[in-house]
Design a protein around this motif. Structure first.
Motif, PDB file in Angstrom:
ATOM      1  N   THR A   1      -3.218  10.725  -1.545  1.00 28.82           N
ATOM      2  CA  THR A   1      -2.641  11.424  -0.411  1.00 28.82           C
ATOM      3  C   THR A   1      -2.093  10.428   0.616  1.00 28.82           C
ATOM      4  O   THR A   1      -2.765   9.454   0.950  1.00 28.82           O
ATOM      5  N   GLU A   2      -0.884  10.690   1.095  1.00 33.43           N
ATOM      6  CA  GLU A   2      -0.229   9.764   2.026  1.00 33.43           C
ATOM      7  C   GLU A   2      -1.095   9.480   3.253  1.00 33.43           C
ATOM      8  O   GLU A   2      -1.228   8.333   3.689  1.00 33.43           O
ATOM      9  N   ALA A   3      -1.694  10.519   3.795  1.00 33.50           N
ATOM     10  CA  ALA A   3      -2.490  10.348   5.017  1.00 33.50           C
ATOM     11  C   ALA A   3      -3.676   9.418   4.778  1.00 33.50           C
ATOM     12  O   ALA A   3      -4.111   8.695   5.686  1.00 33.50           O
ATOM     13  N   VAL A   4      -4.180   9.418   3.565  1.00 33.23           N
ATOM     14  CA  VAL A   4      -5.327   8.550   3.244  1.00 33.23           C
ATOM     15  C   VAL A   4      -4.876   7.096   3.203  1.00 33.23           C
ATOM     16  O   VAL A   4      -5.579   6.193   3.697  1.00 33.23           O
TER      17      VAL A   4
ATOM     18  N   VAL B   1     -10.876  -0.850   1.153  1.00 34.10           N
ATOM     19  CA  VAL B   1     -10.280  -1.724   2.168  1.00 34.10           C
ATOM     20  C   VAL B   1     -11.376  -2.575   2.804  1.00 34.10           C
ATOM     21  O   VAL B   1     -11.209  -3.787   3.003  1.00 34.10           O
TER      22      VAL B   1
ATOM     23  N   ARG C   1      -4.474   5.798   6.620  1.00 28.52           N
ATOM     24  CA  ARG C   1      -5.784   5.486   7.208  1.00 28.52           C
ATOM     25  C   ARG C   1      -6.241   4.089   6.767  1.00 28.52           C
ATOM     26  O   ARG C   1      -6.770   3.309   7.551  1.00 28.52           O
ATOM     27  N   GLY C   2      -6.003   3.772   5.486  1.00 30.25           N
ATOM     28  CA  GLY C   2      -6.331   2.438   4.978  1.00 30.25           C
ATOM     29  C   GLY C   2      -5.535   1.362   5.691  1.00 30.25           C
ATOM     30  O   GLY C   2      -6.068   0.288   6.010  1.00 30.25           O
TER      31      GLY C   2
ATOM     32  N   ASP D   1       1.031  16.981   3.968  1.00 28.29           N
ATOM     33  CA  ASP D   1       0.739  15.624   4.463  1.00 28.29           C
ATOM     34  C   ASP D   1       0.340  15.640   5.934  1.00 28.29           C
ATOM     35  O   ASP D   1      -0.597  14.963   6.353  1.00 28.29           O
TER      36      ASP D   1
ATOM     37  N   ARG E   1      -4.407   1.514   8.742  1.00 29.53           N
ATOM     38  CA  ARG E   1      -4.966   1.336  10.090  1.00 29.53           C
ATOM     39  C   ARG E   1      -6.212   0.459  10.047  1.00 29.53           C
ATOM     40  O   ARG E   1      -6.475  -0.322  10.959  1.00 29.53           O
ATOM     41  N   MET E   2      -6.971   0.567   8.947  1.00 30.19           N
ATOM     42  CA  MET E   2      -8.162  -0.293   8.810  1.00 30.19           C
ATOM     43  C   MET E   2      -7.759  -1.767   8.721  1.00 30.19           C
ATOM     44  O   MET E   2      -8.450  -2.640   9.228  1.00 30.19           O
ATOM     45  N   LEU E   3      -6.629  -2.043   8.066  1.00 30.74           N
ATOM     46  CA  LEU E   3      -6.144  -3.438   8.007  1.00 30.74           C
ATOM     47  C   LEU E   3      -5.845  -3.925   9.424  1.00 30.74           C
ATOM     48  O   LEU E   3      -6.152  -5.054   9.781  1.00 30.74           O
TER      49      LEU E   3
ATOM     50  N   VAL F   1     -10.815   4.916  -0.362  1.00 29.68           N
ATOM     51  CA  VAL F   1      -9.918   3.959   0.296  1.00 29.68           C
ATOM     52  C   VAL F   1     -10.683   3.167   1.362  1.00 29.68           C
ATOM     53  O   VAL F   1     -10.512   1.953   1.488  1.00 29.68           O
TER      54      VAL F   1
ATOM     55  N   LEU G   1      -7.750  14.335   8.807  1.00 24.73           N
ATOM     56  CA  LEU G   1      -8.413  13.037   8.646  1.00 24.73           C
ATOM     57  C   LEU G   1      -8.514  12.284   9.975  1.00 24.73           C
ATOM     58  O   LEU G   1      -9.385  11.441  10.153  1.00 24.73           O
TER      59      LEU G   1
ATOM     60  N   LEU H   1      -3.151  17.319   6.408  1.00 26.44           N
ATOM     61  CA  LEU H   1      -4.238  16.427   5.970  1.00 26.44           C
ATOM     62  C   LEU H   1      -4.374  15.230   6.915  1.00 26.44           C
ATOM     63  O   LEU H   1      -5.484  14.791   7.211  1.00 26.44           O
ATOM     64  N   ALA H   2      -3.245  14.711   7.399  1.00 28.56           N
ATOM     65  CA  ALA H   2      -3.308  13.582   8.342  1.00 28.56           C
ATOM     66  C   ALA H   2      -4.034  14.011   9.611  1.00 28.56           C
ATOM     67  O   ALA H   2      -4.888  13.283  10.133  1.00 28.56           O
TER      68      ALA H   2
ATOM     69  N   MET I   1       0.850  -1.212   0.000  1.00 24.09           N
ATOM     70  CA  MET I   1       0.000   0.000   0.000  1.00 24.09           C
ATOM     71  C   MET I   1       0.876   1.249   0.000  1.00 24.09           C
ATOM     72  O   MET I   1       0.610   2.216  -0.719  1.00 24.09           O
TER      73      MET I   1
ATOM     74  N   LEU J   1     -11.339  -6.684   2.574  1.00 30.19           N
ATOM     75  CA  LEU J   1     -11.262  -7.527   3.765  1.00 30.19           C
ATOM     76  C   LEU J   1     -12.470  -8.449   3.907  1.00 30.19           C
ATOM     77  O   LEU J   1     -12.402  -9.435   4.634  1.00 30.19           O
TER      78      LEU J   1
ATOM     79  N   GLU K   1     -10.740  10.848  -1.621  1.00 30.81           N
ATOM     80  CA  GLU K   1      -9.835   9.692  -1.552  1.00 30.81           C
ATOM     81  C   GLU K   1     -10.123   8.856  -0.300  1.00 30.81           C
ATOM     82  O   GLU K   1     -10.071   7.635  -0.347  1.00 30.81           O
ATOM     83  N   ARG K   2     -10.389   9.535   0.813  1.00 30.54           N
ATOM     84  CA  ARG K   2     -10.675   8.798   2.048  1.00 30.54           C
ATOM     85  C   ARG K   2     -11.878   7.879   1.862  1.00 30.54           C
ATOM     86  O   ARG K   2     -11.845   6.711   2.251  1.00 30.54           O
TER      87      ARG K   2
END
Lengths: 156, 83
Positions: free
Chosen positions: A142-145, B77, A148-149, B38, A151-153, B73, B45, B41-42, A130, B81, B69-70
């Motif tokens: 975006t890296e932060a997004v 995910v 977040r993915g 970054d 963290r969901m894993l 994603v 979010l 935005l982090a 990822m 899963l 994007e959030r």
């Protein structure tokens, strides 16, 4: 559960850029419109595509969101509509047009998560891929997004 | 990688008619700007920063793009899963 999908150019290129095309073997049926194959071929057929089992299909171009989408995206949407399969795309405009028409859509990050969910990848490998998708490919996300993915894993 | 960076700096400096030190300075500024965005935005979010403050710091376009994007994603995910 049986999984069938049609891919546009994005996931084929982005997964190839991180040597992860094999994750597409998770799908029981993978369709690639000829237009999409030609787009991929124009940039050089990536290593790993020949090892993948997929069916080349002819497709009319969908009129959904047609002004902002390229020919490959329109062809993939048309196949997804016609055959009722999942559309694989990393293009936000294609995703929104297809979703609005009731088509199930996922992208490269979802394919990595699927590989993890089905046991093809362990947690560390899924996380690494990822991050590589965000840092090492032409996909803009975006890296932060992505974090977040990841963290969901971990919350699974 | 180091050789590649030196080659690129030299080429940019020649193309722009700038000293290499200024190319490094501009690269640092751009890199810091990306890293700053970054972080903002982090924090947004992660609900550590409110939306208006995030927009003030990095602009509405980037915040709205990150929101789209959030959503994508998270959907992906969750599907991966559970499929």
């Amino acid at each position: 559960m049986t999984l069938a999908a049609v891919s546009d150019t994005g996931p084929l290129i982005h997964l190839a850029e991180i040597d992860s095309l094999e994750l597409l073997s998770t799908f029981d049926t993978l369709l690639v419109p000829e237009t999409v194959y030609e787009e991929v071929e124009a940039g050089g057929v990536p290593d790993g595509l020949a090892d993948l089992s997929y069916e080349l299909v002819e497709a009319e171009e969908s009129q959904l969101g047609s002004e902002e989408l390229d020919a490959g995206e329109r062809a993939a949407i048309a196949v997804a509509e016609d055959r009722g399969v999942v559309l694989l795309t990393d293009d936000l405009a294609a995703r929104e047009a297809a979703s609005a028409a009731g088509i199930e859509v996922h992208g490269s990050i979802g394919i990595i998560a699927l590989g993890y969910g089905r046991g093809l990848l362990d947690r560390d490998e899924a996380v690494s891929r990822m991050r590589a998708l965000q840092r090492e490919t032409s996909l803009f996300v975006t890296e932060a997004v992505v974090e977040r993915g990841i963290r969901m894993l971990d919350e699974r | 990688m180091a050789a590649e960076i030196s080659d690129r700096v030299r080429e940019i400096a020649e193309a722009r008619g700038l000293p290499e030190s200024e190319v490094f300075e501009q690269a640092l500024e751009r890199g810091l700007e990306d890293l700053w965005e970054d972080i903002v935005l982090a924090r947004y979010l992660d609900d550590e920063l409110d939306r208006e403050e995030a927009i003030d710091r990095v602009g509405r376009t980037k915040v709205e793009r990150a929101e789209r994007e959030r959503e994508v994603v998270e959907e992906d995910v969750d599907w991966g899963l559970n499929a």
